[in-house]
Scaffold this active site. Sequence first.
Site, PDB file in Angstrom:
ATOM      1  N   HIS A  58      11.861  18.826 104.466  1.00  0.00           N
ATOM      2  CA  HIS A  58      10.436  18.866 104.087  1.00  0.00           C
ATOM      3  C   HIS A  58       9.527  18.585 105.296  1.00  0.00           C
ATOM      4  CE1 HIS A  58       7.516  18.537 100.471  1.00  0.00           C
ATOM      5  NE2 HIS A  58       6.883  18.975 101.565  1.00  0.00           N
TER       6      HIS A  58
ATOM      7  N   ARG B 189       7.539  24.055  96.914  1.00  0.00           N
ATOM      8  CA  ARG B 189       7.966  22.779  96.355  1.00  0.00           C
ATOM      9  C   ARG B 189       9.365  22.954  95.781  1.00  0.00           C
ATOM     10  NH1 ARG B 189       4.822  20.494  98.993  1.00  0.00           N
ATOM     11  NH2 ARG B 189       3.062  19.190  98.387  1.00  0.00           N
TER      12      ARG B 189
END
Length: 314
Positions: free
Chosen positions: A277, A229
């Site tokens: 991502h 993350r």
Amino acid sequence: MSLLITINGWDAAPWAAMFQRLAPGLPVHMALDARNRDAIRYAAVWKPKPGLLAQLPNLAVIFNLGAGVDAILADETIPADIPIVRGVEADLTARMVEWVALHVLFHHRQMPQYMAQQSKALWRPIFQPAASEVSVGIMGLGALGSACAESLKRLGFRVCGWSRTHKALEGVASYAGENGLDAFLGQTDILVCLLPLTAETTSILNRSLFRKLHRDGPLGGPIVINAGRGRQQIERDLIDSLNDGTLKGASLDVFEEEPLPPDSPLWHHPRVFITPHVAADSTPAAICEHIVQQIARLEAGQPIGPLVDRQRGY
Ligand SMILES: NC(=O)c1ccc[n+]([C@@H]2O[C@H](COP(=O)([O-])OP(=O)(O)OC[C@H]3O[C@@H](n4cnc5c(N)ncnc54)[C@H](OP(=O)(O)O)[C@@H]3O)[C@@H](O)[C@H]2O)c1
């Protein structure tokens, strides 16, 4: 008994179509209203609006459509006794293994330097160390990290891993907790982060950690690869560490702010490689099948999973 789909940031339509195909007897709702509120027993979610799930009096299980549950756990209104199942299964795991292997090999086989040379039409072979001389350290040896460790081992790399608790993976040196972190970092040439985002892992990829990575390694400097993350990395520290030689290169799939702002210096740094991502996308076919199987198991009185431990935060 029905299923609510609530998704932010992705198109919800393919998910609804897949549930209707795989479980035609299960009514699917795309929005919550006074008529369906009591009937909803299952919720399939990605980044649900805070407070929404707490409005469902008969909710039995929350199915997260991705592996990381940080967005759900940030919603403190969700009753503590509702189980949360993570969206991690073979397809998503295989995608992460591909992305991690690609970027480890990309740096190991010196592609950043060859790309720079190609832009100048330079034919200049660079000494290539063997994979067996290079140590890849994986932070987070869970579902994704352990699958990556297995595949990197097969490619011939030395592999070690760091997790909260010790792991027994054949041929993978295991380090655990605060006490094991420095020894893990001290032998790592290529650092791969596959940690969940929790209070403990926020900002963990910082300058002080980068300084503890193996110096004098065969690649001429440590590499950082983050597909966990974005809030686990301090981007200012990454750039400073790349510029002063603490780090040689970085591959990043996740960012402090997403989408990565156009004025971020990361976009133009010559030794930073960016993907938006996408390391391991959740795909409706695989994840919906997993959820439909878990619903069948639940209704047959069997255990379901993989379950989130809310105390641990992942
Ligand atoms: N970029 C993408 O496209 C993408 C896609 C999917 C997932 N992800 C990210 O990948 C993460 C990992 O997924 P997963 O399915 O592998 O998770 P997982 O199975 O829950 O594994 C998490 C691992 O991290 C370790 N860990 C957690 N907190 C720690 C701490 N404070 N110190 C040391 N180790 C710690 C755990 O240790 P223990 O084993 O000892 O508990 C475990 O080994 C997700 O949470 C998500 O953020 C990214």
